[in-house]
Write an enzyme that holds these catalytic residues in place. Structure first.
Site, short mmCIF file in Angstrom:
data_model
loop_
_atom_site.label_atom_id
_atom_site.label_comp_id
_atom_site.label_asym_id
_atom_site.label_seq_id
_atom_site.Cartn_x
_atom_site.Cartn_y
_atom_site.Cartn_z
N ARG A 128 37.27 -36.95 23.24
CA ARG A 128 35.93 -36.64 22.75
C ARG A 128 35.96 -36.10 21.32
O ARG A 128 34.91 -35.95 20.70
CB ARG A 128 35.25 -35.64 23.67
N CYS A 129 37.14 -35.82 20.81
CA CYS A 129 37.30 -35.24 19.47
C CYS A 129 37.54 -36.36 18.45
O CYS A 129 38.47 -37.16 18.61
CB CYS A 129 38.48 -34.27 19.48
N SER A 130 36.75 -36.40 17.40
CA SER A 130 36.89 -37.46 16.40
C SER A 130 38.25 -37.39 15.69
O SER A 130 38.86 -38.43 15.43
CB SER A 130 35.75 -37.40 15.38
#
Length: 115
Positions: free
Chosen positions: A10-12
């Site tokens: 979920r972390c870019s």
């Protein structure tokens, strides 16, 4: 070469780091540490591999849990490790490990130093 990425999809920055590794023909072992929390030993090993002098350097100090648990004033390294074991969101991400060396992918190009 056995490369591991401690990853949060979920972390870019984590996604960018994984894509960078793959663009370099590296297919890392992917550990989604929010689904498979790290142990005390794994966290301590990462701190050492990263060359950090304190476990706090591995913590996301802007996370709500950091504030809620009053970790800013915590001086015990052991208590900080316990907090990360119980609240994996507190662990900075992504972390790439290769041959006992590690780097945090902020920015993603940082991890190239361990390949």
């Amino acid at each position: 070469m056995s490369v591991t990425i401690y990853h949060n999809p979920r972390c870019s920055k984590s996604r960018e780091t994984l894509a960078l590794l793959q663009s370099k023909a590296v297919e890392p072992n992917i550990v989604e540490y929010l689904k498979t929390p790290l142990t005390r030993e794994q966290i301590s090993t990462l701190v050492s591999q990263l060359g950090f002098s304190s476990v706090r350097e591995l913590m996301r100090t802007k996370e709500d849990a950091y504030k809620e648990l009053n970790l800013k004033d915590e001086s015990s390294e052991s208590a900080l490790v316990d907090a990360m074991v119980q609240n994996p969101k507190l662990i900075e991400r992504p972390i790439v490990v290769n041959n006992n060396r590690a780097a945090i992918g902020r920015p993603p190009v940082n991890v190239l130093s361990v390949l």
